[in-house]
Scaffold this motif. Sequence first.
Motif, short mmCIF file in Angstrom:
data_model
loop_
_atom_site.label_atom_id
_atom_site.label_comp_id
_atom_site.label_asym_id
_atom_site.label_seq_id
_atom_site.Cartn_x
_atom_site.Cartn_y
_atom_site.Cartn_z
N PRO A 108 -17.33 32.18 -22.02
CA PRO A 108 -15.97 31.70 -22.24
C PRO A 108 -15.28 31.38 -20.92
O PRO A 108 -15.53 32.03 -19.89
CB PRO A 108 -15.29 32.90 -22.94
N PRO A 109 -14.44 30.37 -20.89
CA PRO A 109 -13.86 29.86 -19.63
C PRO A 109 -13.14 30.92 -18.80
O PRO A 109 -13.17 30.85 -17.57
CB PRO A 109 -12.88 28.78 -20.11
N SER A 110 -12.52 31.91 -19.45
CA SER A 110 -11.72 32.87 -18.70
C SER A 110 -12.55 33.97 -18.05
O SER A 110 -12.02 34.77 -17.27
CB SER A 110 -10.66 33.51 -19.60
N LEU A 111 -13.85 34.04 -18.35
CA LEU A 111 -14.69 35.12 -17.83
C LEU A 111 -15.50 34.69 -16.62
O LEU A 111 -16.03 33.57 -16.57
CB LEU A 111 -15.68 35.60 -18.90
N GLY A 112 -15.63 35.60 -15.65
CA GLY A 112 -16.57 35.43 -14.57
C GLY A 112 -17.92 36.01 -14.95
O GLY A 112 -18.09 36.61 -16.01
#
Length: 304
Positions: A108-112
């Motif tokens: 998901p975009p918000s995760l590193g």
Amino acid sequence: MKAVQFKQYGGPEVLELVDLHDPHPGPGQVRITVRAAGISASDTKIRRGELSFGATLPQTTGADVAGIVDEIGDGVTDVTVGDRVFGISDDQAAAAEFALLSFRAKIPPSLGFVDAAGIPVALETATRGLDQLHVTTGTTLFVNGASGGIGTATVQLALARGARVIGSAGARNSGFLSMLGAEPVIYGDGMTDRVRALAPDGVDVALDVAGNGVLPELIALAGGDAKNVITLADFAGAERHGVHFSNGFADGNAFHTLATIGELIEAGKFWLPVERTFALADIAEAHRAAETGHVRGRLVLIVN
């Protein structure tokens, strides 16, 4: 490639960083350049020789993994080279510079990478347990051992389904469970009474994550019916008390949830905290930390 391997079963000291041949994907697989790899409870059990998936020595280690796709096998259409993905190492070999994945999804975009690497095993295990207990809107669920990685995932996934969640943990983690939205109780003597103070008629179902010998108490809390209790950690107790021991190999896995968890993550409704990170060369230290039993959230290796 550099990879962690052990040639005999034992303590964390048996883990070695060695050179192995680079793997290449077969049909349906992708290869990733590993950026981070999670440490799960099964990793330490396999290393001690307490759990076996049919592998022989010498053996690599690690299931949870996140990284960048750099090779694709025949028939792969869900990801392309360069995609950031997380998932499960096919060969129990996540603690390495490269890993092969059949079960994966885009991060998901918000995760590193570090946060993503702590999710897959806990997410699958929690989803499987909740599915088997048929947790849905209006269910009252008790989670025994709610503050670790699997417990934290279970609490959040159950709440997202509309369930009421009561969870046990140590005193230092009560506030953490409350923050997640669960109703905390302290484990140990008197735990059953503390649960009944919140739910006088008991609970609908109970999930044992901790495996600390309380299955009879959980059965009593769940209406006296062993079918209302599932354990993820107490195989001997399950046989003794007629409780189902959930096993992803025998029961079928729930890795489909990797592709759908992003919606909850992006909505701020699912999060697994990473307590500590370690360099790949320090994996023995990471295993020692995992075996203390006092980790809140996840331990993650930073690989590249």
